[in-house]
Motif scaffolding. Structure first.
Motif, mmCIF file in Angstrom:
data_model
loop_
_atom_site.group_PDB
_atom_site.id
_atom_site.type_symbol
_atom_site.label_atom_id
_atom_site.label_comp_id
_atom_site.label_asym_id
_atom_site.label_seq_id
_atom_site.Cartn_x
_atom_site.Cartn_y
_atom_site.Cartn_z
ATOM 1 N N PHE A 74 61.374 51.203 46.535
ATOM 2 C CA PHE A 74 61.179 49.847 46.009
ATOM 3 C C PHE A 74 60.179 49.067 46.859
ATOM 4 O O PHE A 74 59.370 48.298 46.332
ATOM 5 C CB PHE A 74 62.516 49.105 45.960
ATOM 6 N N PHE A 75 60.236 49.269 48.181
ATOM 7 C CA PHE A 75 59.299 48.581 49.069
ATOM 8 C C PHE A 75 57.872 48.990 48.750
ATOM 9 O O PHE A 75 56.985 48.131 48.586
ATOM 10 C CB PHE A 75 59.625 48.893 50.528
ATOM 11 N N TRP A 76 57.622 50.296 48.660
ATOM 12 C CA TRP A 76 56.250 50.768 48.422
ATOM 13 C C TRP A 76 55.775 50.446 47.016
ATOM 14 O O TRP A 76 54.563 50.310 46.787
ATOM 15 C CB TRP A 76 56.164 52.270 48.676
ATOM 16 N N PHE A 77 56.689 50.273 46.078
ATOM 17 C CA PHE A 77 56.285 49.987 44.698
ATOM 18 C C PHE A 77 56.101 48.486 44.453
ATOM 19 O O PHE A 77 55.121 48.064 43.833
ATOM 20 C CB PHE A 77 57.325 50.544 43.729
ATOM 21 N N ILE A 80 67.194 53.953 56.565
ATOM 22 C CA ILE A 80 66.991 53.101 55.389
ATOM 23 C C ILE A 80 67.066 53.989 54.154
ATOM 24 O O ILE A 80 66.370 55.006 54.088
ATOM 25 C CB ILE A 80 65.624 52.392 55.450
ATOM 26 N N PRO A 81 67.903 53.656 53.178
ATOM 27 C CA PRO A 81 68.038 54.509 51.986
ATOM 28 C C PRO A 81 66.691 54.761 51.304
ATOM 29 O O PRO A 81 65.818 53.885 51.276
ATOM 30 C CB PRO A 81 68.976 53.704 51.088
ATOM 31 N N PHE A 83 61.599 67.964 46.600
ATOM 32 C CA PHE A 83 61.361 68.004 45.153
ATOM 33 C C PHE A 83 62.559 67.458 44.378
ATOM 34 O O PHE A 83 62.381 66.828 43.334
ATOM 35 C CB PHE A 83 61.032 69.433 44.718
ATOM 36 N N LYS A 84 63.766 67.679 44.891
ATOM 37 C CA LYS A 84 64.928 67.113 44.208
ATOM 38 C C LYS A 84 64.940 65.586 44.328
ATOM 39 O O LYS A 84 65.259 64.887 43.371
ATOM 40 C CB LYS A 84 66.221 67.710 44.795
ATOM 41 N N ASN A 85 64.580 65.080 45.509
ATOM 42 C CA ASN A 85 64.551 63.634 45.704
ATOM 43 C C ASN A 85 63.443 62.969 44.892
ATOM 44 O O ASN A 85 63.482 61.751 44.665
ATOM 45 C CB ASN A 85 64.368 63.302 47.184
#
Length: 248
Positions: free
Chosen positions: A82-85, A75-76, A180-182
């Motif tokens: 978005f799901f967790w937010f 899953i991207p 950290f980049k992500n």
């Protein structure tokens, strides 16, 4: 191209009190470090647990570990954030929801959502590395531990994991920098981290080339520092004869 260069833009006034644009960059970097650190802690704990489960003789434990990896790796990351937010907070109890929506600042709640999503996403990758590290060890290691009377938890704690983590330090270094980049993706769920602050400063000043150059330098210096630190740890902990060890 008639472009007016301004490499001192970070030291100009923002127009809000006595703040300079560099203060916004530092604030963004602080949020980035916080998200990355929390996510990495989550990833290491969960990744280690499920990585161990994938190597246990119990079929149910292995199936649970495999399911976790299959789900979170396919899953991207942005979808997970978005799901967790947007969705997960709605599943909380009414009292926790009130605390989440009313007591926490929007930036803090967004930071927590991003940290959880990024941590679980990164954990799925660490699971495979932990599994690979354990399975790369000679079978005699676990057999010797059992022969000495170790239980399964003792065998993993005292024999397998200390060696496995030394073997997987190089790929863990890559995952650390990726984590950290992500974290920059958190800007898409409202966290005012480095990329978000960079965009804001660029819009305020119209000095996009300079601002994004500074952001690039910050990322480059930070990630190179992480790689250097992990390289030092790897050299200190390497075991002769193992994958990450010296043959001398």
């Amino acid at each position: 191209m008639n472009y007016s260069w301004n490499w001192g833009v970070l030291f100009e006034q923002t127009g809000i009190g006595s703040e300079l644009y560099i203060h916004w960059m530092i604030t963004g970097l602080g949020w980035l470090l916080l998200i990355g650190s929390i996510a990495w802690a989550i990833a290491m704990v969960i990744g280690t647990i499920f990585g161990i489960m994938r190597t246990l003789p119990n079929k149910t434990a292995r199936a649970i570990g495999t399911t976790y990896v299959t789900f979170f790796r396919n899953i991207p990351l942005l979808v997970q954030l978005f799901f967790w937010f947007y969705i997960a907070p709605g599943w909380l109890t009414p009292s926790i929801q009130e605390w989440w929506y009313k007591d926490l600042s929007p930036n803090t709640s967004a930071m927590l959502s991003a940290s959880i999503g990024l941590g679980l996403f990164t954990a799925a990758r660490i699971v495979e590395q932990v599994r690979t590290g354990i399975e790369s060890l000679p079978k005699g290691q676990i057999n010797a531990a059992y022969a000495l009377g170790f239980s399964i938890p003792q065998a993993y704690k005292e024999v397998l994991l200390p060696q496995a983590f030394r073997i997987i330090l190089p790929p863990l270094s890559s995952e650390l920098t990726n984590c950290f980049k992500n974290a920059s993706v958190a800007s898409l769920v409202g966290v005012m981290e480095l990329i978000s602050q960079t965009k804001t400063i660029s819009e305020y000043t119209q000095n996009s080339l300079e601002i994004y150059t500074y952001a690039t330098i910050i990322y480059l210096v930070f990630n190179l520092s992480l790689i250097a630190i992990m390289g030092l740890i790897e050299r200190k902990l390497r075991v002769p004869g193992l994958i990450a060890g010296s043959q001398k």
